[in-house]
Design an enzyme around this catalytic site. Structure first.
Site, PDB file in Angstrom:
ATOM      1  N   ASP A 222      41.350 -55.947  -8.264  1.00  0.00           N
ATOM      2  CA  ASP A 222      40.931 -55.563  -6.839  1.00  0.00           C
ATOM      3  C   ASP A 222      42.303 -55.388  -6.032  1.00  0.00           C
ATOM      4  O   ASP A 222      42.420 -54.219  -5.594  1.00  0.00           O
ATOM      5  CB  ASP A 222      40.112 -56.507  -6.317  1.00  0.00           C
ATOM      6  CG  ASP A 222      39.236 -55.987  -5.021  1.00  0.00           C
ATOM      7  OD1 ASP A 222      39.101 -54.480  -5.279  1.00  0.00           O
ATOM      8  OD2 ASP A 222      38.626 -56.744  -4.354  1.00  0.00           O
TER       9      ASP A 222
ATOM     10  N   HIS B 204      34.589 -47.096  -8.681  1.00  0.00           N
ATOM     11  CA  HIS B 204      33.641 -48.293  -9.003  1.00  0.00           C
ATOM     12  C   HIS B 204      32.229 -48.245  -8.614  1.00  0.00           C
ATOM     13  O   HIS B 204      31.601 -48.685  -9.309  1.00  0.00           O
ATOM     14  CB  HIS B 204      34.413 -49.461  -8.118  1.00  0.00           C
ATOM     15  CG  HIS B 204      33.562 -50.776  -8.046  1.00  0.00           C
ATOM     16  ND1 HIS B 204      32.545 -50.921  -6.997  1.00  0.00           N
ATOM     17  CD2 HIS B 204      33.487 -51.997  -8.619  1.00  0.00           C
ATOM     18  CE1 HIS B 204      31.846 -51.900  -7.136  1.00  0.00           C
ATOM     19  NE2 HIS B 204      32.589 -52.802  -7.925  1.00  0.00           N
TER      20      HIS B 204
END
Length: 344
Positions: A147, A231
């Protein structure tokens, strides 16, 4: 679109305090006492056994009256209302756990008009908050880096777009994003190995700060782009629902780099980093080696939905281009792994 109202103000937001260190939970009372003495502690049963009991002991030793509210596992209006009802006599809220727990704790605090303290229990979160590094599971550390490595990659394409505060990014946000990436590339592998050995080292502490504080500030005040949109697009494939957030963002980061025409030498810096910490950037690594073009086109469609973060970029974006970038990410990734000689 990035800035339809042509807003010119720059905006930077951050938590009032950030605390990190192996003794953060043990010393929690001194950091939290300014918020009150009657917290509502929100955490699930697993986290309660890992860290919640120790936190309650540390607080009650200093005169706190803790109300424990077990989080049921999913963020919803009903769950927020239930927890808020338990916290009617509390003077602040503590969210102890992962992303869903923290999001719920923030919503409960907002509903009760109370302050909130966020204590992440893994290094996979980029919510800027008090931090207690401990025995984080192996995938969580890797996922956190997945991330965080997207922070700078995305933010540098959002300089004309509005951030999560509703203003343009500041130079400070840009500097934080750059530093976040610098630390991950320099110390990520060391931190990953330290995490597997269940020890806290200087490299581990640096990466926890990058994963948590720098990444959180960087994305909130810098902006998100295609990596997080892809995502979100992956929700179209049920076989990916078990993966952690950062694992899917890592693949999205590679796809974004390809989407904007990143030179091979630069792209391979990110591939080498991801390979070193076991982050996925091929379909096989994601667990979908037989994924179809039809499924990937659904991912591309969701990635380009109105309001998605992919539209923060100034680069041309179409569903076909995103579909191609996703396919190319897998192809480039497979070739890179084969050339590296690493056995997966």
């Amino acid at each position: 679109m990035p800035n339809p109202k042509q807003i010119t103000e720059r905006y930077f937001q951050s938590p009032s305090k950030y605390i990190q260190g192996p003794a953060a939970i043990k010393n929690a009372a001194q950091y939290l006492e300014k918020l009150g003495k009657k917290p509502l502690l929100t955490c699930d049963s697993i986290v309660y056994n890992i860290a919640g009991k120790n936190l309650i002991t540390a607080l009650e030793t200093h005169g706190f009256q803790v109300t424990r509210a077990e989080f049921a596992g999913e963020t919803s209006g009903k769950e927020i209302d239930r927890l808020a009802d338990l916290g009617k006599n509390s003077d602040f809220v503590i969210g102890l756990g992962g992303g869903k727990t923290m999001d719920t704790a923030k919503a409960v605090a907002s509903k009760l008009n109370l302050a909130v303290a966020i204590l992440p229990t893994t290094a996979s979160t980029d919510a800027p908050a008090p931090r207690s590094p401990s025995s984080t599971p192996r995938p969580a550390s890797s996922s956190g880096m997945g991330d965080a490595i997207a922070t700078n990659v995305e933010a540098r394409l959002c300089k004309s777009s509005l951030n999560f505060g509703g203003g343009l990014p500041t130079e400070v946000a840009t500097a934080i994003g750059n530093k976040c990436e610098e630390i991950l590339l320099a110390f990520g592998k060391q931190a990953y190995e330290a995490n597997k050995a269940q020890v806290v080292t200087p490299a581990f502490e640096k990466v926890v700060e990058a994963n948590t504080l720098m990444s959180g500030l960087g994305f909130e005040s810098g902006g998100l782009a295609a990596a997080h949109a892809i995502h979100n697009g992956f929700t179209a494939i049920p076989g990916l629902h078990h993966l952690l957030h950062g694992e899917k963002v890592a693949f999205g980061t590679v796809a974004q780099l390809i989407l904007v025409g990143t030179p091979t030498a630069e792209l391979e810096v990110y591939l080498a980093f991801m390979l070193s910490v076991d982050l996925p950037f091929t379909f096989a690594q994601l667990g979908i080696p037989e994924v179809t073009n039809e499924e990937l086109r659904r991912v591309a469609t969701l990635s380009c939905a109105p309001g998605e973060t992919i539209w923060n970029m100034e680069d041309p974006v179409t569903e076909e281009l995103v579909f191609g970038a996703i396919k190319a990410a897998d192809a480039v990734g497979r070739e890179f792994i084969a050339r590296s000689g690493k056995k997966l």
